[in-house]
Design an enzyme around this catalytic site. Structure first.
Site, mmCIF file in Angstrom:
data_model
loop_
_atom_site.group_PDB
_atom_site.id
_atom_site.type_symbol
_atom_site.label_atom_id
_atom_site.label_comp_id
_atom_site.label_asym_id
_atom_site.label_seq_id
_atom_site.Cartn_x
_atom_site.Cartn_y
_atom_site.Cartn_z
ATOM 1 N N ASP A 134 -0.286 5.155 0.976
ATOM 2 C CA ASP A 134 -0.930 6.316 1.550
ATOM 3 C C ASP A 134 -0.671 5.475 3.413
ATOM 4 O O ASP A 134 -0.864 4.367 3.644
ATOM 5 C CB ASP A 134 -1.313 7.282 1.521
ATOM 6 C CG ASP A 134 -1.252 8.022 0.182
ATOM 7 O OD1 ASP A 134 -2.196 7.196 -0.645
ATOM 8 O OD2 ASP A 134 -0.171 9.019 -0.046
ATOM 9 N N ASP A 184 0.633 -1.454 0.392
ATOM 10 C CA ASP A 184 -0.017 0.235 -0.279
ATOM 11 C C ASP A 184 1.009 1.216 0.146
ATOM 12 O O ASP A 184 2.460 1.130 0.390
ATOM 13 C CB ASP A 184 -0.562 -0.167 0.976
ATOM 14 C CG ASP A 184 -2.008 1.413 2.090
ATOM 15 O OD1 ASP A 184 -2.485 1.778 0.802
ATOM 16 O OD2 ASP A 184 -1.096 1.599 2.618
HETATM 17 C C1 XBP Z 1 -5.083 6.529 1.036
HETATM 18 C C2 XBP Z 1 -6.037 6.907 0.494
HETATM 19 C C3 XBP Z 1 -6.467 7.925 -1.014
HETATM 20 C C4 XBP Z 1 -5.161 9.709 -0.147
HETATM 21 C C5 XBP Z 1 -5.656 9.905 -1.087
HETATM 22 O O1 XBP Z 1 -4.631 5.105 -0.036
HETATM 23 O O2 XBP Z 1 -7.399 6.928 0.021
HETATM 24 O O3 XBP Z 1 -7.663 8.423 -0.908
HETATM 25 O O4 XBP Z 1 -5.980 9.449 1.423
HETATM 26 O O5 XBP Z 1 -5.242 9.810 -1.601
HETATM 27 P P1 XBP Z 1 -3.730 4.173 -0.111
HETATM 28 P P2 XBP Z 1 -5.725 10.708 -3.179
HETATM 29 O O6 XBP Z 1 -4.045 3.802 1.828
HETATM 30 O O7 XBP Z 1 -4.675 3.144 -0.142
HETATM 31 O O8 XBP Z 1 -2.369 4.337 0.013
HETATM 32 O O9 XBP Z 1 -6.351 11.975 -3.240
HETATM 33 O O10 XBP Z 1 -5.070 10.673 -4.261
HETATM 34 O O11 XBP Z 1 -7.311 9.501 -3.763
HETATM 35 MG MG MG Z 2 -3.304 3.220 3.415
#
Ligand code: XBP
Ligand code: MG
Length: 227
Positions: A9, A7
């Site tokens: 973020d 993953d």
């Molecule tokens: C986390 C999310 C993303 C980010 C914001 O993604 O849900 O929406 O918060 O990025 P993950 P965007 O944990 O799956 O990496 O504004 O580009 O969506």
């Molecule tokens: Mg995440």
């Protein structure tokens, strides 16, 4: 185990605080007097996807007509600028990726965020394009349904040519664990600052920090103990 699927973020790096700041900068650019403080953002993070998150908030407050796409485009531009200032990988991630590379494992990402944001993170953390860091990138709108749906992990597995049991997912959130499990993958969870309060949803291995893993042999031993 033939591949590690990360993953982005909250897992590769603690990026959500920069996302939150980028959202607020975009709202100001577009004349909306909205402010997402950390508590509100933590609540809104249960909705994955930035566009989906904006739409949810606009509906909650009865904002009427909102150009979600334009707001999100502005937010993504601010995020790239904020990331250019640099951000550290979470402890243990670089070691895991380096050892996997040395052992010939494939490296992939399966993320709700956009490919542009994956690129911004790779430039900030690795000084390289994402396509040089990862063998496979499954991200954002490449799939119809975002986490906790399995779509993005299924896309990563398809691009890798692997079955779920041949790979291992790394996540920071309940939505992510549920997505990985629904795609048939074992998953290692280490909660991030925005998910510390979340309940357990059945990760194969839950750690306080990815740095607790003492190499791939230790990781394999830990995963074997849990099956
Ligand atoms: C986390 C999310 C993303 C980010 C914001 O993604 O849900 O929406 O918060 O990025 P993950 P965007 O944990 O799956 O990496 O504004 O580009 O969506
Ligand atoms: Mg995440």
């Amino acid at each position: 185990m033939k591949a590690l699927i990360f993953d982005v973020d909250g897992t590769l790096a603690e990026t959500e605080e920069l996302h939150r700041r980028a959202f607020n900068l975009a709202f100001a650019d577009h004349g909306w007097e909205w402010h997402w403080d950390a508590a509100r953002y933590r609540r809104l993070l249960t909705t994955t996807g930035g566009k989906e998150r904006i739409a949810r908030y606009a509906q909650e407050i009865g904002a009427g007509s909102v150009d979600v796409v334009a707001l999100h485009r502005a937010k993504t531009q601010h995020f790239a600028h904020l990331m250019a200032g640099g951000i550290p990988l979470r402890p243990g991630i670089a070691q895991l990726m380096g050892e996997a590379r040395r052992e010939g494992l494939a490296l992939a990402v399966a993320t709700t965020t956009s490919p542009e944001n994956v690129e911004a993170l790779c430039q900030a953390c690795f000084g390289q394009s994402a396509t040089l860091v990862f063998d496979v990138i499954a991200a954002g709108d490449m799939v119809p349904r975002k986490k906790p749906a399995p779509d993005v992990y299924l896309l990563a597995l398809k691009k890798l040519g692997l079955g779920g049991e041949e790979a291992l997912a790394f996540e920071d959130s309940a939505n992510g664990v549920n997505a990985a499990r629904a795609a048939g993958l074992p998953v290692v969870l280490s909660r991030g600052t925005y998910t510390l309060q979340e309940q357990d949803v059945g990760a194969s291995l839950t750690l306080g920090c990815f740095a607790e893993i003492n190499g791939l042999r230790d990781l394999r031993d830990r995963m074997r103990e849990r099956v």
